[in-house]
Design a protein around this motif. Structure first.
Motif, PDB file in Angstrom:
ATOM      1  N   ASP A  98       0.829  -1.197   0.000  1.00  0.00           N
ATOM      2  CA  ASP A  98       0.000   0.000   0.000  1.00  0.00           C
ATOM      3  C   ASP A  98       0.868   1.252   0.000  1.00  0.00           C
ATOM      4  N   GLU A  99       0.187   2.405  -0.067  1.00  0.00           N
ATOM      5  CA  GLU A  99       0.887   3.680  -0.238  1.00  0.00           C
ATOM      6  C   GLU A  99       1.847   3.972   0.909  1.00  0.00           C
ATOM      7  N   VAL A 100       1.474   3.626   2.140  1.00  0.00           N
ATOM      8  CA  VAL A 100       2.337   3.905   3.281  1.00  0.00           C
ATOM      9  C   VAL A 100       3.545   2.979   3.286  1.00  0.00           C
ATOM     10  N   GLN A 101       3.354   1.726   2.892  1.00  0.00           N
ATOM     11  CA  GLN A 101       4.463   0.779   2.884  1.00  0.00           C
ATOM     12  C   GLN A 101       5.479   1.091   1.797  1.00  0.00           C
ATOM     13  N   ARG A 102       5.026   1.634   0.679  1.00  0.00           N
ATOM     14  CA  ARG A 102       5.922   1.891  -0.455  1.00  0.00           C
ATOM     15  C   ARG A 102       6.718   3.174  -0.183  1.00  0.00           C
ATOM     16  N   PRO A 103       8.039   3.089  -0.033  1.00  0.00           N
ATOM     17  CA  PRO A 103       8.833   4.282   0.259  1.00  0.00           C
ATOM     18  C   PRO A 103       8.832   5.255  -0.918  1.00  0.00           C
ATOM     19  N   VAL A 104       9.198   6.478  -0.636  1.00  0.00           N
ATOM     20  CA  VAL A 104       9.226   7.537  -1.634  1.00  0.00           C
ATOM     21  C   VAL A 104      10.639   8.090  -1.743  1.00  0.00           C
TER      22      VAL A 104
ATOM     23  N   TYR B  95      18.981  15.431 -15.430  1.00  0.00           N
ATOM     24  CA  TYR B  95      19.512  15.067 -14.115  1.00  0.00           C
ATOM     25  C   TYR B  95      18.467  14.287 -13.315  1.00  0.00           C
ATOM     26  N   THR B  96      17.229  14.764 -13.337  1.00  0.00           N
ATOM     27  CA  THR B  96      16.150  14.057 -12.639  1.00  0.00           C
ATOM     28  C   THR B  96      15.915  12.689 -13.264  1.00  0.00           C
ATOM     29  N   ASN B  97      15.912  12.627 -14.583  1.00  0.00           N
ATOM     30  CA  ASN B  97      15.669  11.364 -15.274  1.00  0.00           C
ATOM     31  C   ASN B  97      16.766  10.343 -14.992  1.00  0.00           C
ATOM     32  N   ILE B  98      18.009  10.798 -14.954  1.00  0.00           N
ATOM     33  CA  ILE B  98      19.123   9.883 -14.668  1.00  0.00           C
ATOM     34  C   ILE B  98      18.998   9.338 -13.252  1.00  0.00           C
ATOM     35  N   LEU B  99      18.672  10.189 -12.288  1.00  0.00           N
ATOM     36  CA  LEU B  99      18.480   9.713 -10.922  1.00  0.00           C
ATOM     37  C   LEU B  99      17.364   8.682 -10.864  1.00  0.00           C
ATOM     38  N   PHE B 100      16.248   8.956 -11.511  1.00  0.00           N
ATOM     39  CA  PHE B 100      15.115   8.026 -11.509  1.00  0.00           C
ATOM     40  C   PHE B 100      15.494   6.686 -12.132  1.00  0.00           C
ATOM     41  N   ARG B 101      16.190   6.721 -13.263  1.00  0.00           N
ATOM     42  CA  ARG B 101      16.563   5.471 -13.934  1.00  0.00           C
ATOM     43  C   ARG B 101      17.566   4.675 -13.111  1.00  0.00           C
ATOM     44  N   ALA B 102      18.496   5.370 -12.461  1.00  0.00           N
ATOM     45  CA  ALA B 102      19.474   4.667 -11.629  1.00  0.00           C
ATOM     46  C   ALA B 102      18.789   3.981 -10.455  1.00  0.00           C
ATOM     47  N   LEU B 103      17.892   4.690  -9.793  1.00  0.00           N
ATOM     48  CA  LEU B 103      17.164   4.097  -8.675  1.00  0.00           C
ATOM     49  C   LEU B 103      16.305   2.924  -9.146  1.00  0.00           C
TER      50      LEU B 103
ATOM     51  N   THR C 257      13.660  -2.647  -3.581  1.00  0.00           N
ATOM     52  CA  THR C 257      12.396  -2.395  -2.885  1.00  0.00           C
ATOM     53  C   THR C 257      11.479  -1.566  -3.775  1.00  0.00           C
ATOM     54  N   PRO C 258      10.231  -1.979  -3.997  1.00  0.00           N
ATOM     55  CA  PRO C 258       9.315  -1.145  -4.782  1.00  0.00           C
ATOM     56  C   PRO C 258       9.164   0.242  -4.151  1.00  0.00           C
ATOM     57  N   PHE C 259       9.166   1.279  -4.977  1.00  0.00           N
ATOM     58  CA  PHE C 259       9.109   2.641  -4.450  1.00  0.00           C
ATOM     59  C   PHE C 259       8.355   3.548  -5.406  1.00  0.00           C
ATOM     60  N   ARG C 260       8.009   4.721  -4.904  1.00  0.00           N
ATOM     61  CA  ARG C 260       7.486   5.811  -5.724  1.00  0.00           C
ATOM     62  C   ARG C 260       8.591   6.863  -5.861  1.00  0.00           C
ATOM     63  N   PHE C 261       8.615   7.530  -7.004  1.00  0.00           N
ATOM     64  CA  PHE C 261       9.575   8.605  -7.234  1.00  0.00           C
ATOM     65  C   PHE C 261       8.774   9.866  -7.512  1.00  0.00           C
ATOM     66  N   ILE C 262       8.906  10.853  -6.642  1.00  0.00           N
ATOM     67  CA  ILE C 262       8.136  12.093  -6.744  1.00  0.00           C
ATOM     68  C   ILE C 262       9.096  13.246  -6.971  1.00  0.00           C
ATOM     69  N   CYS C 263       8.798  14.044  -7.969  1.00  0.00           N
ATOM     70  CA  CYS C 263       9.562  15.262  -8.236  1.00  0.00           C
ATOM     71  C   CYS C 263       8.672  16.471  -7.971  1.00  0.00           C
ATOM     72  N   LEU C 264       9.081  17.320  -7.048  1.00  0.00           N
ATOM     73  CA  LEU C 264       8.399  18.588  -6.818  1.00  0.00           C
ATOM     74  C   LEU C 264       8.993  19.599  -7.794  1.00  0.00           C
TER      75      LEU C 264
ATOM     76  N   GLU D 146       6.421  10.650 -10.811  1.00  0.00           N
ATOM     77  CA  GLU D 146       5.258  11.390 -10.360  1.00  0.00           C
ATOM     78  C   GLU D 146       5.669  12.840 -10.122  1.00  0.00           C
ATOM     79  N   THR D 147       4.844  13.779 -10.519  1.00  0.00           N
ATOM     80  CA  THR D 147       5.160  15.183 -10.306  1.00  0.00           C
ATOM     81  C   THR D 147       4.098  15.836  -9.429  1.00  0.00           C
ATOM     82  N   GLN D 148       4.550  16.736  -8.598  1.00  0.00           N
ATOM     83  CA  GLN D 148       3.676  17.568  -7.781  1.00  0.00           C
ATOM     84  C   GLN D 148       4.220  18.987  -7.802  1.00  0.00           C
TER      85      GLN D 148
END
Length: 267
Positions: A2-8, A22-30, A36-43, A55-57
């Motif tokens: 679930d959303e709480v279990q999945r780290p960000v 730069y953001t894309n390279i970080l995301f692809r490397a991770l 561990t399944p995770f979410r990737f959020i860019c503000l 994910e963008t916010q």
């Protein structure tokens, strides 16, 4: 999971300092290295060009005039605003100008087990490191990689969001603000996160003959100030670095990393 279990993993992209690659390279490397399944959020203030899966916010609003944001990277304090991730979620905020060396699951596990806010202790320059009694100063924190549990550090944003630059400038920058305001502040274990220019690059003239080796037991190499990671992928005979610590050739393991996670379509 679930959303709480999945780290960000959380990062920022604003202004013109770092293009979206730069953001894309970080995301692809991770995505490649972290098991561990995770979410990737860019503000961000501009999501155009970011890779699919990011994910963008919008950056949570705060009072400081945008012309002052770069005087310490103050937008990073909005990472602690409520609503970005569900309370209880492990969050690792990362600068986009880093090199990820291996699976960061142990960092996530440490957050889950210990709570609090985990941050890197500031690395001293060479003279303070060698002669602390003469050149030393109190070491604060470096905010290139910050781990926390969502909902436990909201007060950092709440005490900041209505302030002008004049009201917070005595704390110098975002990382000093975090250092002084975090609840249960803890340091990442020594060696987990290294500075490229302070931990790995040799001083002149040793830098001319000693290669910069890939750290064997670290998780992340951070870049702050000069050079940027892309700078050390170019050459030969493309000078990079500071007056005392510099090179004229690409650093192979960083060049390989940059090439592996880059795409020709990135801006």
């Amino acid at each position: 999971m679930d959303e709480v279990q999945r780290p960000v993993f959380l990062c920022f992209k604003w202004g013109k300092g770092y293009p979206c690659k730069y953001t894309n390279i970080l995301f692809r490397a991770l995505s490649d290295l972290v098991t561990t399944p995770f979410r990737f959020i860019c503000l961000t203030d501009d999501p155009v060009g970011l890779a699919k899966g990011i994910e963008t916010q919008p950056i949570p609003p705060f009072r400081m005039d945008q012309s002052d944001w770069h005087k310490g990277m103050w937008p990073k304090l909005s990472a602690f605003a409520p609503g970005i991730a569900a309370p209880g979620t492990p969050v690792i905020m990362m600068d986009v100008d880093v090199v990820v060396l291996r699976d960061l699951t142990p960092m996530i596990d440490r957050l889950r087990a210990q709570g609090g806010l985990h941050i890197m202790r500031e690395i001293p320059d060479t003279l303070p490191r060698l002669f602390p009694s003469i050149f030393g100063k109190p070491l604060l924190s470096n905010s290139s990689v910050v781990g926390f549990i969502a909902g436990t550090q909201n007060h950092i944003f709440e005490t900041f969001h209505d302030k002008t630059y004049a009201e917070v400038q005595e704390l110098n920058n975002d990382q000093d603000y975090i250092h002084h305001h975090a609840n249960d502040r803890q340091c990442w274990p020594e060696g987990w996160i290294l500075s490229f220019k302070k931990s790995l690059v040799f001083h002149f003239p040793v830098n001319l003959v000693r290669p910069i080796r890939r750290p064997e037991n670290s998780y992340v190499v951070i870049f702050h100030g000069t050079p940027n990671p892309e700078d050390v992928t170019k050459g030969p005979f493309k000078r990079w670095g500071t007056p005392e610590k510099f090179g004229f050739f690409p650093v192979k393991w960083i060049k390989d990393y940059w090439a592996r996670y880059s795409r020709d379509t990135d801006r």
